[in-house]
Write a protein that holds these residues in place. Structure first.
Motif, PDB file in Angstrom:
ATOM      1  N   VAL A 259       2.955   5.601  11.358  1.00 30.32           N
ATOM      2  CA  VAL A 259       2.072   6.775  11.359  1.00 30.32           C
ATOM      3  C   VAL A 259       2.201   7.524  12.681  1.00 30.32           C
ATOM      4  O   VAL A 259       2.399   8.745  12.713  1.00 30.32           O
TER       5      VAL A 259
ATOM      6  N   TYR B 150     -11.514  -0.788  -4.084  1.00 32.74           N
ATOM      7  CA  TYR B 150     -10.630  -1.943  -4.288  1.00 32.74           C
ATOM      8  C   TYR B 150     -11.256  -3.045  -5.129  1.00 32.74           C
ATOM      9  O   TYR B 150     -10.644  -4.092  -5.341  1.00 32.74           O
TER      10      TYR B 150
ATOM     11  N   ILE C  67      -8.370   1.867  -7.208  1.00 29.51           N
ATOM     12  CA  ILE C  67      -7.094   1.200  -6.909  1.00 29.51           C
ATOM     13  C   ILE C  67      -7.135  -0.239  -7.389  1.00 29.51           C
ATOM     14  O   ILE C  67      -6.145  -0.753  -7.917  1.00 29.51           O
TER      15      ILE C  67
ATOM     16  N   THR D 203       3.651   7.226   5.689  1.00 31.63           N
ATOM     17  CA  THR D 203       2.454   7.644   6.433  1.00 31.63           C
ATOM     18  C   THR D 203       1.412   8.226   5.490  1.00 31.63           C
ATOM     19  O   THR D 203       0.236   7.846   5.519  1.00 31.63           O
TER      20      THR D 203
ATOM     21  N   PHE E 205       0.061   5.523   3.058  1.00 33.24           N
ATOM     22  CA  PHE E 205      -0.803   4.560   3.731  1.00 33.24           C
ATOM     23  C   PHE E 205      -2.149   5.188   4.085  1.00 33.24           C
ATOM     24  O   PHE E 205      -3.211   4.629   3.791  1.00 33.24           O
ATOM     25  N   LEU E 206      -2.097   6.383   4.703  1.00 32.87           N
ATOM     26  CA  LEU E 206      -3.355   7.033   5.079  1.00 32.87           C
ATOM     27  C   LEU E 206      -4.181   7.371   3.841  1.00 32.87           C
ATOM     28  O   LEU E 206      -5.407   7.293   3.865  1.00 32.87           O
TER      29      LEU E 206
ATOM     30  N   LEU F 167      -4.182   5.721   0.857  1.00 36.96           N
ATOM     31  CA  LEU F 167      -4.739   4.512   0.239  1.00 36.96           C
ATOM     32  C   LEU F 167      -5.847   3.919   1.088  1.00 36.96           C
ATOM     33  O   LEU F 167      -6.868   3.470   0.569  1.00 36.96           O
TER      34      LEU F 167
END
Lengths: 271, 353, 302
Positions: free
Chosen positions: A73, A111, A117, C28, C31-32, C34
């Motif tokens: 990131v 979750y 999800i 990126t 991931f961000l 989720l």
């Protein structure tokens, strides 16, 4: 010389003593009311030991996950331009800004086996919420900004010339990243790991909703402190609290030492 | 290894850093790219190295006739020495120098012992044989620059490119390292280009100097050619000092300041206004009584005698200031003092339209 | 396009091939999404699951409203205290150099490394029924734990580093020339502080207040331990979220949570604007850089 030193220093020390040192002294005194043998016995109790082990393991795993994804990131946010970059950059701070209770119920809602999800993972046989995996998820969520925000300035400060030099010497991009870039980022990555880990060891709000709180299985140390307190076991709660403090301070001190070592190696003239 | 590049153009957004630059470097020569900041000299060096790619319409970059313009920096085998050394901080001096050899694919990588031997040889060559185990942070600026050079030479580059190689060093180390580079170049005879904004450095070190101006090559030549026969007004004004006059030319003479001088045989002709550049060294100073017909009277306003040459600030009869430089010996012969009167006339000058 | 990005001569030699870049950007974003974005969206989705009417009924419920009032009261008590402490500590620790200063600065940061649960625990040990001061205070009819004062004190404990550290690091970077000049012109120390020092660090102060405020309103672990969970009396908004959630009143829990999420979004927006403001000031070359400016480091987040 500016005036007001004595007055402001006096106020500062007094405030720190009342708000910080006195309470911590109470904690130490309470823990010290146990003999060493009792202290060890409290921590060696299976339920306590399991909780400490879980907190330690899940925190380390979560911090490691943060290091992997946080590196990706941070790298993309600093080095690449893509649509949504600014939004993504702002999102990184959300785990810090969002009250932990909100994070906790939100992650659980998403979750849980019937969540957005979770329901996709359930057919695969993967359950996240109410399992150790859920704890790791919540701790990774909480720790992400620490890793990303530590790495970002380090990546931005990387000297481009180093990468160009490696390329001009014939090194492949992969080799450049492994042999030149990664060592340069290692101190920042270590710091990020320690900050995320130290935060995770004590984390409470974002975890209690998703963890399921089964003694011996998904009960974290912070929750056990609360449980002991509700049973008026002040000494037991204090013993666990001291153990948690020691763990997170140890992580911070270790990293501090590692950083000093690294900066000594790199020397003062690091240009 | 000769280098020949044609019509290199490089644009960054709206700015044109290189504007159809062509350059020719003979094998074994040491060429300086000299120019003010923003003239494109560093961009040219980086394009030759492959650190930047020229715009698609550019011509070829030939290393000994082979076009490398489409090769990446990894494949070009150029040695590049960065302004701030760019040494790998976490690697020892030895490992820095060995980096390029170790980075080769297994097929072409020399065996360990061979790497050790070659790095040792290079460290000896740059006089750092005892410092192989040090980290870059434990070296002085000059030592770091030599490590950077050894590291670049280790890959046996076809061309050595140096970006402001002495820019970050203090004056004394700078001079030493310059002389050392010239000696190394004489020993090894690699082809190299270096970027500098320091005229003295370019003049002292290079066989040939290329002057860049706003992304174009203004002139290429030996230091003497560039200094004494600047091809353009920009080169004349960029190199050294000059007294500048607005003048006028007719068929036979050029008039500037108080003088009207015959145009030399080989100089450009044509009537019209011109700008005249007169170097301080190109002014003849005489006693007023002994003056030749071309001389015009002037008064010495200030006299700086420190250094190898004596610098005079003169005022012509209409008050125009004129800078002049004469040798200590000439000064002694004339016994000049501030306030004294002299006769002056130009020996050589250059005119630009 | 193709996986042969490295062959294209237009590419910089120190960039990854295009396919790698796309892969990393993709990772990126996924991931961000989720881990961060989807949970945030879920808060609002769950809150409005039964429509805006149900959401409005949930947040206008008496207990929730009193939780909001309590949260505002606690925040309004803790933040000014910490601003006052921050200014005083910043003057002593930011403008002067003395032995032991490093230790004091480390102490200021200490609460950031302490589990919120432990932060609550220490006050139970001090003021609880069997604590050091609990019995004595009780004799005078003062209850701290399981009452509002406890909530304020615990909140002060976990939030006091935010303002202080911003101001300290801001004043550390500044030279004391301006203050010296003011004093030499005859200003009193007090005037100097109000007219010279405070204006110079107003952005850093604001930045610290925003972070402090967000943490104070959202604090959960520490207040949970000292609150006693008396409905309508000692429940702050985050605690109310917990209770509603544990009672399976999900719409109400998420409605209350949506208010806190909104607070987080406003905080992020304010923080982003402040950072942009500081970046502009820095770009203009004004030397006064402060906490508000630098891209935030992780330490500031804790």
């Amino acid at each position: 010389m500016l005036p007001g030193f004595g007055l402001t220093l006096g106020c500062t020390v007094t405030y720190l003593s009342l708000i910080l040192l006195l309470p911590l002294a109470a904690l130490c005194a309470q823990a010290a009311s146990l003999t060493w043998a009792q202290f060890v016995e409290t921590l060696a109790e299976p339920r306590v030991l399991a909780a400490l082990r879980l907190s330690l393991g899940a925190s380390a795993l979560a911090a490691a996950i943060d290091c992997v994804f946080g590196s990706i990131v941070a790298w993309t946010l600093v080095r690449y331009d893509f649509p949504g970059r600014r939004l993504a950059d702002a999102l990184v701070d959300l785990p810090f800004a969002l009250p932990t209770a909100v994070s906790g119920i939100a992650l659980t809602a998403v979750y849980a086996p019937n969540g957005w999800i979770g329901s996709l993972l359930a057919p695969l046989g993967w359950q996240v919420a109410f399992r150790p995996a859920g704890i790791v998820l919540a701790l990774a969520f909480i720790g992400l900004p620490f890793v990303v925000r530590t790495l970002q300035p380090a990546i931005a400060d990387l000297e481009r010339g180093l990468e160009e030099a490696a390329a001009s010497l014939g090194a492949s991009r992969t080799r450049t990243l492994v042999a030149v870039v990664a060592p340069g980022l290692l101190p920042a990555l270590l710091t990020g790991f320690a900050l995320a880990f130290a935060r995770a060891v004590g984390e409470y709000g974002s975890v209690v909703f998703i963890s399921g709180n089964m003694p011996l299985e998904t009960e974290i140390a912070a929750l056990l402190v609360v449980t002991k307190l509700e049973q008026y076991d002040y000494a037991g709660a204090s013993a666990i609290a001291v153990a948690m403090l020691v763990l997170s301070f140890a992580a911070l001190i270790l990293v501090h030492a590692a950083q000093r070592l690294a900066s000594r190696r790199a020397g003062s003239a690091v240009r | 290894m000769s280098v020949h590049a044609e019509r290199l153009t490089k644009t960054f957004g709206a700015t044109r850093a290189l504007d159809s630059v062509s350059i020719e470097v003979e094998s074994g020569s040491l060429v300086a790219l000299l120019g003010p900041s923003g003239s494109g000299k560093t961009t040219l060096l980086r394009v030759l190295a492959g650190l930047e790619f020229a715009d698609p319409a550019s011509g070829p970059i030939l290393f000994d006739g082979e076009d490398v313009a489409r090769l990446s920096v990894r494949e070009r085998r150029v040695g590049f020495v960065f302004q701030h050394y760019a040494l790998f901080k976490h690697l020892s001096v030895f490992e820095n120098v060995a980096f390029g050899l170790r980075a080769r694919p297994r097929r072409t990588r020399p065996p360990r012992a061979e790497i050790r031997r070659r790095v040792g040889e290079l460290l000896e060559r740059v006089q750092l044989q005892d410092l192989g185990e040090r980290l870059p942070s434990q070296l002085s600026g000059g030592q770091r620059q030599r490590v950077a050079l050894a590291r670049a030479l280790a890959i046996e580059p076809r061309v050595l490119l140096l970006d402001e190689p002495f820019g970050a060093l203090d004056a004394q180390v700078r001079t030493e390292l310059r002389r050392w580079l010239v000696r190394l170049h004489e020993d090894l005879h690699f082809t190299s280009l270096f970027v500098t904004h320091d005229q003295a450095e370019a003049m002292e070190v290079a066989d040939r100097v290329a002057i860049l101006e706003q992304g174009r090559v203004a002139q290429v030549g030996t230091p003497e050619e560039i200094y004494y026969a600047p091809a353009t007004e920009f080169v004349a004004s960029f190199l050294g000092e000059a007294n500048r006059f607005q003048g006028a030319m007719d068929a036979t003479h050029v008039a500037f300041g108080p003088w009207r001088m015959p145009i030399p045989e080989d100089a450009p002709r044509g009537a019209g206004p011109v700008r005249v550049y007169l170097r301080p060294q190109d002014v003849e100073v005489e006693r007023p009584e002994a003056s030749s017909p071309a001389s015009t009277p002037a008064r010495i306003v200030r006299l700086h005698a420190a250094g190898p040459a004596v610098r005079l600030e003169l005022a012509l009869s209409d008050g125009t200031p004129l800078w002049v430089e004469i040798s200590q010996r000439r000064q002694a012969a004339l016994a000049l003092r501030e306030g004294a009167r002299v006769g002056v006339h130009p020996r050589a000058w250059r005119t630009y339209r | 396009m193709s996986a042969q990005g490295s062959q294209r001569p237009s590419q910089s030699p120190i960039a990854e091939p295009a396919w790698v870049r796309r892969l990393l950007v993709g990772l990126t974003l996924v991931f961000l999404s989720l881990v961060v974005f989807v949970p945030l969206a879920a808060v609002f989705a769950e809150a409005f699951r039964k429509g805006p009417g149900a959401w409005w009924r949930a947040i206008s419920d008496g207990e929730t409203l009193s939780a909001v009032r309590l949260t505002l009261f606690v925040t309004a008590s803790a933040v000014p205290l910490n601003v006052a402490f921050g200014l005083v500590a910043a003057w002593a620790l930011g403008k002067f150099r003395f032995r032991g200063r490093g230790l004091l600065v480390a102490l200021v940061d200490l609460p950031l490394s302490i589990s919120p649960v432990v932060a609550g625990l220490v006050f139970v040990l001090l003021f609880g029924a069997r604590g050091w001061f609990g019995p004595a205070l009780r004799e005078h009819g003062i209850q701290v734990i399981f009452a509002t004062p406890g909530l304020v004190i615990a909140t002060v404990f976990v939030t006091f580093p935010y303002v202080a550290r911003e101001l300290i690091s801001h004043l550390e970077e500044q030279r004391t020339d301006a203050e010296q000049a003011a004093l030499s012109l005859g200003a009193t120390g007090w005037t100097t502080f109000w007219r010279v020092t405070l204006p110079s660090c107003k952005w850093a102060l604001l930045y610290g207040v925003i972070l402090c405020n967000a943490r104070a309103m959202g604090e959960f672990g520490a207040v949970s331990v000292v609150s006693g969970h008396v409905r309508g009396e000692t429940n702050t908004l985050p605690l109310q979220v917990e209770i509603l959630y544990n009672e399976y009143d999900f719409v109400a829990a998420f409605a209350a949570a949506s208010l806190l999420a909104l607070l987080a979004l406003v905080t992020l927006l304010a923080k982003t604007l402040l950072e942009a403001h500081e970046a502009r000031t820095a770009a203009r070359g004004s030397g006064s850089s402060g906490g508000a400016g630098r891209s935030p480091t992780a330490k500031e987040l804790r």
